[in-house]
Design an enzyme around this catalytic site. Sequence first.
Site, PDB file in Angstrom:
ATOM      1  N   GLU A  49      -2.532  -9.115   3.104  1.00 15.40           N
ATOM      2  CA  GLU A  49      -2.867  -9.690   4.419  1.00 15.40           C
ATOM      3  C   GLU A  49      -4.355  -9.587   4.731  1.00 15.40           C
ATOM      4  O   GLU A  49      -4.838 -10.221   5.673  1.00 15.40           O
ATOM      5  CB  GLU A  49      -2.032  -9.005   5.519  1.00 15.40           C
TER       6      GLU A  49
ATOM      7  N   HIS B 285      -3.830  -4.787  -0.078  1.00 19.61           N
ATOM      8  CA  HIS B 285      -3.388  -5.407   1.183  1.00 19.61           C
ATOM      9  C   HIS B 285      -3.502  -6.929   1.062  1.00 19.61           C
ATOM     10  O   HIS B 285      -4.588  -7.479   1.256  1.00 19.61           O
ATOM     11  CB  HIS B 285      -4.250  -4.920   2.348  1.00 19.61           C
TER      12      HIS B 285
ATOM     13  N   CYS C 274       0.842  -1.203   0.000  1.00 19.34           N
ATOM     14  CA  CYS C 274       0.000   0.000   0.000  1.00 19.34           C
ATOM     15  C   CYS C 274       0.879   1.255   0.000  1.00 19.34           C
ATOM     16  O   CYS C 274       1.614   1.505  -0.951  1.00 19.34           O
ATOM     17  CB  CYS C 274      -0.988  -0.052   1.153  1.00 19.34           C
TER      18      CYS C 274
END
Length: 196
Positions: free
Chosen positions: A180, A178, A77
Amino acid sequence: MDIVIVDTGSANLTSIRVAIKKLGYHSIITSEPSIISKSKKIFLPGVGTASSVMNLLYKKNIIDVIQKSKQTILGICLGMQLFCDFSEECNGVKTIGIIKSSVLRLKNNNLPLPHIGWNQITFHKTHPLFKKIPNNSRFYFVHSYIVPINKYTLSKTNYGIDFSSVIQKNNFFGVQFHPEKSGKIGSQLLKNFLEI
């Protein structure tokens, strides 16, 4: 393998560490330059403003370590955006300068900002980072600034306009989304990065 998540003061550090642990790897969160420089893999996450994260990196003497890094490093990001040499954010911020590009405010064509939610990434050639990831897979985004399409763009995403969603220059990789927070497909991308 020594895996470091650079402590940028961001909110998503623990979620990245948990995602890496689920893949069977151990990582540490640190802002200590000597530990970062000796690691095998580096994650540079970023949430917040370019100026606040750059200030922290300067204070901790991490900028030089990143610029001279020979190990593979993944910017996530804002972390990806910091690889460029300038950001329009906060009336202009000088960033790390790996890639000759400016980070621009997303021209949203009346779409809401920030760009939040699931969106597709489109790539035109195979790459180790995309192993077992189908083209046009959806990842989770949260951002208001973009890296324009450039010669280091590996994939693009459209939100009013096309922008770089994955970039690579030598050992520097960046993802605008993202991983994750992107479920199984994000986990696969993290696994691919760790195995490069």
